[in-house]
Scaffold this active site. Structure first.
Site, PDB file in Angstrom:
ATOM      1  N   TYR A 218      89.561  98.935 106.850  1.00 41.41           N
ATOM      2  CA  TYR A 218      89.130  99.505 108.128  1.00 41.41           C
ATOM      3  C   TYR A 218      88.510 100.898 108.005  1.00 41.41           C
ATOM      4  O   TYR A 218      87.478 101.165 108.632  1.00 41.41           O
ATOM      5  CB  TYR A 218      90.283  99.487 109.127  1.00 41.41           C
ATOM      6  CG  TYR A 218      90.507  98.116 109.702  1.00 41.41           C
ATOM      7  CD1 TYR A 218      89.781  97.662 110.798  1.00 41.41           C
ATOM      8  CD2 TYR A 218      91.416  97.232 109.117  1.00 41.41           C
ATOM      9  CE1 TYR A 218      89.965  96.386 111.310  1.00 41.41           C
ATOM     10  CE2 TYR A 218      91.602  95.956 109.620  1.00 41.41           C
ATOM     11  CZ  TYR A 218      90.882  95.540 110.704  1.00 41.41           C
ATOM     12  OH  TYR A 218      91.044  94.272 111.208  1.00 41.41           O
TER      13      TYR A 218
ATOM     14  N   GLU B  82      97.327  91.900 112.706  1.00 44.74           N
ATOM     15  CA  GLU B  82      97.200  91.206 111.415  1.00 44.74           C
ATOM     16  C   GLU B  82      98.458  91.362 110.579  1.00 44.74           C
ATOM     17  O   GLU B  82      98.881  90.410 109.901  1.00 44.74           O
ATOM     18  CB  GLU B  82      95.955  91.720 110.677  1.00 44.74           C
ATOM     19  CG  GLU B  82      94.667  91.269 111.353  1.00 44.74           C
ATOM     20  CD  GLU B  82      93.477  92.170 111.072  1.00 44.74           C
ATOM     21  OE1 GLU B  82      93.511  92.923 110.064  1.00 44.74           O
ATOM     22  OE2 GLU B  82      92.514  92.147 111.867  1.00 44.74           O
TER      23      GLU B  82
ATOM     24  N   TYR C  56      93.051  76.371 111.975  1.00 45.11           N
ATOM     25  CA  TYR C  56      92.113  76.166 110.877  1.00 45.11           C
ATOM     26  C   TYR C  56      92.624  76.878 109.632  1.00 45.11           C
ATOM     27  O   TYR C  56      93.564  77.684 109.686  1.00 45.11           O
ATOM     28  CB  TYR C  56      90.720  76.707 111.242  1.00 45.11           C
ATOM     29  CG  TYR C  56      90.712  78.170 111.631  1.00 45.11           C
ATOM     30  CD1 TYR C  56      90.678  79.168 110.664  1.00 45.11           C
ATOM     31  CD2 TYR C  56      90.742  78.560 112.972  1.00 45.11           C
ATOM     32  CE1 TYR C  56      90.682  80.521 111.021  1.00 45.11           C
ATOM     33  CE2 TYR C  56      90.751  79.899 113.338  1.00 45.11           C
ATOM     34  CZ  TYR C  56      90.717  80.869 112.356  1.00 45.11           C
ATOM     35  OH  TYR C  56      90.735  82.200 112.717  1.00 45.11           O
TER      36      TYR C  56
ATOM     37  N   TYR D 102      87.660  75.819 108.294  1.00 47.38           N
ATOM     38  CA  TYR D 102      87.624  74.415 108.679  1.00 47.38           C
ATOM     39  C   TYR D 102      88.891  74.078 109.453  1.00 47.38           C
ATOM     40  O   TYR D 102      90.008  74.389 109.014  1.00 47.38           O
ATOM     41  CB  TYR D 102      87.523  73.519 107.442  1.00 47.38           C
ATOM     42  CG  TYR D 102      86.262  73.750 106.646  1.00 47.38           C
ATOM     43  CD1 TYR D 102      85.039  73.280 107.100  1.00 47.38           C
ATOM     44  CD2 TYR D 102      86.295  74.480 105.464  1.00 47.38           C
ATOM     45  CE1 TYR D 102      83.873  73.509 106.387  1.00 47.38           C
ATOM     46  CE2 TYR D 102      85.144  74.711 104.737  1.00 47.38           C
ATOM     47  CZ  TYR D 102      83.932  74.232 105.203  1.00 47.38           C
ATOM     48  OH  TYR D 102      82.776  74.477 104.502  1.00 47.38           O
TER      49      TYR D 102
ATOM     50  N   GLY E 266      80.220  66.469 118.294  1.00 49.25           N
ATOM     51  CA  GLY E 266      79.937  66.700 116.882  1.00 49.25           C
ATOM     52  C   GLY E 266      81.202  66.904 116.066  1.00 49.25           C
ATOM     53  O   GLY E 266      82.224  66.260 116.285  1.00 49.25           O
TER      54      GLY E 266
ATOM     55  N   THR F 116      87.198  67.765 115.248  1.00 47.58           N
ATOM     56  CA  THR F 116      88.263  67.906 114.248  1.00 47.58           C
ATOM     57  C   THR F 116      89.532  68.560 114.796  1.00 47.58           C
ATOM     58  O   THR F 116      90.624  68.003 114.621  1.00 47.58           O
ATOM     59  CB  THR F 116      87.752  68.620 112.992  1.00 47.58           C
ATOM     60  OG1 THR F 116      87.150  69.870 113.343  1.00 47.58           O
ATOM     61  CG2 THR F 116      86.717  67.760 112.281  1.00 47.58           C
ATOM     62  N   PRO F 117      89.465  69.735 115.457  1.00 48.54           N
ATOM     63  CA  PRO F 117      90.712  70.268 116.003  1.00 48.54           C
ATOM     64  C   PRO F 117      91.267  69.407 117.132  1.00 48.54           C
ATOM     65  O   PRO F 117      92.481  69.364 117.365  1.00 48.54           O
ATOM     66  CB  PRO F 117      90.325  71.659 116.501  1.00 48.54           C
ATOM     67  CG  PRO F 117      88.866  71.580 116.781  1.00 48.54           C
ATOM     68  CD  PRO F 117      88.336  70.641 115.733  1.00 48.54           C
TER      69      PRO F 117
ATOM     70  N   VAL G 107      85.929  79.197 119.697  1.00 52.29           N
ATOM     71  CA  VAL G 107      84.782  80.065 119.436  1.00 52.29           C
ATOM     72  C   VAL G 107      84.438  79.938 117.962  1.00 52.29           C
ATOM     73  O   VAL G 107      85.294  80.134 117.101  1.00 52.29           O
ATOM     74  CB  VAL G 107      85.092  81.534 119.788  1.00 52.29           C
ATOM     75  CG1 VAL G 107      83.879  82.417 119.527  1.00 52.29           C
ATOM     76  CG2 VAL G 107      85.517  81.640 121.250  1.00 52.29           C
ATOM     77  N   PHE G 108      83.195  79.602 117.668  1.00 47.96           N
ATOM     78  CA  PHE G 108      82.772  79.384 116.300  1.00 47.96           C
ATOM     79  C   PHE G 108      82.122  80.628 115.710  1.00 47.96           C
ATOM     80  O   PHE G 108      81.583  81.473 116.422  1.00 47.96           O
ATOM     81  CB  PHE G 108      81.757  78.236 116.227  1.00 47.96           C
ATOM     82  CG  PHE G 108      82.357  76.897 116.460  1.00 47.96           C
ATOM     83  CD1 PHE G 108      83.033  76.245 115.445  1.00 47.96           C
ATOM     84  CD2 PHE G 108      82.254  76.275 117.690  1.00 47.96           C
ATOM     85  CE1 PHE G 108      83.592  74.994 115.650  1.00 47.96           C
ATOM     86  CE2 PHE G 108      82.801  75.028 117.906  1.00 47.96           C
ATOM     87  CZ  PHE G 108      83.468  74.386 116.882  1.00 47.96           C
TER      88      PHE G 108
END
Length: 402
Positions: free
Chosen positions: A95, A137, A187, A205, A271, A275-276, A392-393
């Protein structure tokens, strides 16, 4: 809370960031990588080449400045970024490095307009954001029982083609240990050495199976001719059963853990966004078999319908589950209603009301335009905003705050 001295400088920065944000972020990344080339192993370098990352960071800085006095709006975004950072192995010591080069970039681009008072205000604002992310985190690393940047070795025990473009990789711990559980919808990051870049690259993923099956599964889409598909294509082409991958702990807060068991669940995807949703579907059916689940999915045609056999099997086994599929351009052997129920793009306005109950919890996943269209369609049908969650990708984690 931002100090009264700094607040007017940050507020005044909003229009400046609209005009110069991308220039600042281009300068920032140039400075950062020149001083710390090892950080290229953390960043998505094809996104750097295409300019996507710079655009996203500019949007994020603008959104943060515009919402700095709205902690309720920022809190869920802080959570999502913290999960992403943990999957990437970001450390507290990163940071100050980022802060220095961001402030230097602001000073370089704005020139005389970057007064000491303005830079001091941004130093304070960045420090607040850094402190919030570091704390979030740290808690996630501790919950996972790992050190920042610590990855585990897994072996590909099964590789299965799911559609024309999607292949599943079944993973088990190389040391024979039991892999940690996860929440459906989460993921992992996968680390792959990319020879043409002479770098390690990380990609996220979604886990596409339910927890507790003795393995993790990711279902990866091949992206032909796209720089964004660099790592995915390497997984398809170069990794075989018996090969070893290095992966992060499961991350992400796009999960259904807060939903009650008696609330109907509606999963809407397109698409590889399926998956999730498959993980959520299987997790819900295992944990709450009496809960109604409606599964809506859109894809090109039957050849591009990943995990279809699995979905069909679940439909036969669970009477409280329904599905509704849209094929944009059905192939000659795709049949109504066995394979799909709607031709063209998924249009919720024409979906039967029984599949979209007013009291349901809604989850959306897919390309951004798809999610936006379905979100607007749900609101038009009277579904409350609080009932809708969407994934959100990529780098666009702060865009919805603008």
């Amino acid at each position: 809370m931002l100090s009264a001295v700094s607040r007017p400088y940050i507020a005044a920065s909003v229009p400046v960031l609209r005009e110069h944000g991308v220039t600042i972020t281009l300068c920032f990344y140039r400075r950062l990588f020149a001083a710390h080339p090892e950080l290229k192993n953390i960043f998505n370098m094809p996104n750097q080449e295409s300019g996507i990352q710079q655009q996203a960071l500019a949007s994020a800085i603008f959104a943060y400045a515009a919402n700095i006095d709205h902690p309720d709006a920022l809190a869920p975004v802080i959570s999502r970024i913290a999960h992403k950072h943990v999957s990437l192995g970001i450390k507290a010591e990163h940071y100050p490095i980022v802060g220095k080069h961001l402030l230097d970039a602001i000073a370089e681009v704005l020139g005389a307009a970057a007064t000491p008072a303005l830079l001091a205000a941004w130093s304070e604002a960045y420090g607040m954001l850094a402190d919030a992310l570091i704390a979030a985190e740290r808690a996630l690393y501790q919950a996972h029982g790992v050190e920042p940047g610590e990855y585990r070795s897994v072996t590909v025990v099964r590789k299965q083609k799911e559609s024309e473009t999607v292949t599943s990789f079944y993973l088990q711990a190389t040391d024979g240990a039991v892999l940690p559980s996860f929440q459906p919808g989460q993921y992992i990051s996968v680390a792959v050495d990319v020879a043409e870049l002479s770098l390690r690259q990380l990609r996220q993923y979604s886990l596409s199976d339910a927890p507790g099956n003795g393995h993790w599964r990711i279902s990866v889409k091949r992206e032909e001719g796209s720089p964004a598909g660099l790592v995915s294509n390497l997984l398809h082409d170069q990794y075989r059963e018996g090969d070893v991958l290095w992966v992060s702990p499961p991350c992400g807060d796009f999960v259904m853990s807060t939903e009650t068991a008696d609330t109907p669940l509606v999963l809407i995807s397109a698409g590889v966004g399926v998956t999730p949703m498959m993980s959520m579907l299987q997790g819900s059916l295992q944990q709450h078999p009496d809960r109604p689940v409606n599964f809506l999915y859109a894809t090109l045609d039957g050849r591009h319908h990943p995990l279809k056999r699995e979905l069909d099997r679940l439909l036969l086994q669970h009477g409280r589950m329904q599905s509704y599929v849209a094929y944009e351009r059905p192939a000659a052997n795709d049949c109504v209603p066995q394979d799909y129920q709607q031709q063209g793009h998924l249009r919720l306005a024409t979906v039967p009301d029984a599949l979209l109950p007013q009291n349901a919890a809604y989850f959306l996943c897919g390309p951004a335009p798809f999610m936006h269209a379905q979100h607007q369609a749900l609101l038009a049908r009277g579904v409350a905003e609080r009932q809708i969650r969407q994934e959100v990708f990529g780098p666009s984690l702060l865009g919805h705050l603008q």
